[in-house]
Design a protein around this motif. Structure first.
Motif, short mmCIF file in Angstrom:
data_model
loop_
_atom_site.label_atom_id
_atom_site.label_comp_id
_atom_site.label_asym_id
_atom_site.label_seq_id
_atom_site.Cartn_x
_atom_site.Cartn_y
_atom_site.Cartn_z
N THR A 98 0.84 -1.18 0.00
CA THR A 98 0.00 0.00 0.00
C THR A 98 0.88 1.24 0.00
O THR A 98 2.12 1.14 -0.08
N ASP A 99 0.26 2.38 0.08
CA ASP A 99 1.00 3.64 0.04
C ASP A 99 0.28 4.69 0.85
O ASP A 99 -0.95 4.60 1.03
N ARG A 100 1.02 5.66 1.33
CA ARG A 100 0.42 6.76 2.08
C ARG A 100 -0.51 7.59 1.19
O ARG A 100 -1.51 8.12 1.66
N SER A 101 -0.16 7.67 -0.08
CA SER A 101 -0.97 8.44 -1.02
C SER A 101 -1.93 7.53 -1.78
O SER A 101 -1.64 6.34 -1.95
N PRO A 102 -3.05 8.06 -2.23
CA PRO A 102 -3.95 7.26 -3.06
C PRO A 102 -3.25 6.76 -4.32
O PRO A 102 -2.41 7.47 -4.89
N PHE A 103 -3.57 5.57 -4.73
CA PHE A 103 -3.06 5.06 -5.99
C PHE A 103 -4.17 4.33 -6.71
O PHE A 103 -5.10 3.81 -6.10
N PRO A 104 -4.11 4.31 -8.05
CA PRO A 104 -5.21 3.73 -8.82
C PRO A 104 -5.16 2.22 -8.86
O PRO A 104 -4.21 1.62 -9.36
N LEU A 113 0.42 -2.08 -17.88
CA LEU A 113 1.04 -0.88 -17.32
C LEU A 113 1.98 -1.25 -16.18
O LEU A 113 1.74 -2.25 -15.47
N PRO A 114 3.04 -0.51 -16.00
CA PRO A 114 3.92 -0.78 -14.86
C PRO A 114 3.18 -0.56 -13.55
O PRO A 114 2.37 0.37 -13.46
N PRO A 115 3.41 -1.39 -12.55
CA PRO A 115 2.69 -1.22 -11.28
C PRO A 115 3.07 0.09 -10.62
O PRO A 115 4.17 0.59 -10.81
N PRO A 116 2.16 0.67 -9.86
CA PRO A 116 2.47 1.93 -9.17
C PRO A 116 3.59 1.73 -8.14
O PRO A 116 3.75 0.64 -7.61
N ALA A 117 4.36 2.77 -7.92
CA ALA A 117 5.43 2.72 -6.92
C ALA A 117 4.83 2.93 -5.55
O ALA A 117 4.36 4.03 -5.23
N LEU A 118 4.80 1.88 -4.75
CA LEU A 118 4.20 1.93 -3.43
C LEU A 118 5.29 1.89 -2.36
O LEU A 118 6.32 1.25 -2.54
N ASN A 119 5.03 2.55 -1.24
CA ASN A 119 6.11 2.69 -0.27
C ASN A 119 6.07 1.69 0.88
O ASN A 119 6.98 1.67 1.71
N SER A 120 5.04 0.86 0.94
CA SER A 120 4.96 -0.12 2.03
C SER A 120 4.68 -1.49 1.45
O SER A 120 3.66 -1.70 0.81
N TRP A 121 5.57 -2.43 1.75
CA TRP A 121 5.46 -3.79 1.22
C TRP A 121 5.68 -4.81 2.33
O TRP A 121 6.46 -4.59 3.25
#
Length: 131
Positions: A98-104, A113-121
């Motif tokens: 997941t990420d602190r910011s909204p992601f689609p 499409l390349p996966p979104p860059a998320l900061n928590s894994w």
């Protein structure tokens, strides 16, 4: 500190089921979306499923549509991925993210499409489906 801890991976025969869990902690906010990805060595990471809390919608990759189901128990801070009718090609290491910011979510599960860059894994439980 945000942490995602998965569990539930293992070995299963083709046609069987597994449920993965992703327990989240350290959030001081409610994340907008959370997703499950999987990766096989030598291949690109693939978005499998995504839960958009903000939209109250779930998204799935075509390869798992109708077989996998993502859900969330907010009281337990846990997100689940129920995997049914497993196939050998589902063999991979699975990660929640997941990420602190909204992601689609629709981008997260799109193979084009390349996966979104998320900061928590999370660290990823392996899933092996035998034929």
């Amino acid at each position: 500190q945000v942490q995602l801890v998965e569990s539930g991976g293992g070995l299963v025969q083709s046609g069987g089921s597994l449920r993965l869990s992703c327990e989240t902690s350290g959030f001081t906010y409610d994340y907008y979306a959370i997703a499950w990805f999987r990766q096989v060595p030598g291949k690109q990471r693939e978005g499998v499923s995504c839960l958009s809390v903000g939209e109250e919608k779930t998204y799935y990759a075509n390869s798992v549509e109708g077989r996998f189901a993502i859900s969330r128990d907010a009281a337990k801070n846990t997100v689940y991925l129920q995997m049914n009718d497993l196939l050998p090609e589902d063999t991979a290491t699975y990660y929640c993210a997941t990420d602190r910011s909204p992601f689609p979510c629709h981008i997260a599960v799109s193979p084009a499409l390349p996966p979104p860059a998320l900061n928590s894994w999370g660290t990823g439980p392996p899933v092996t489906v035998s034929s």
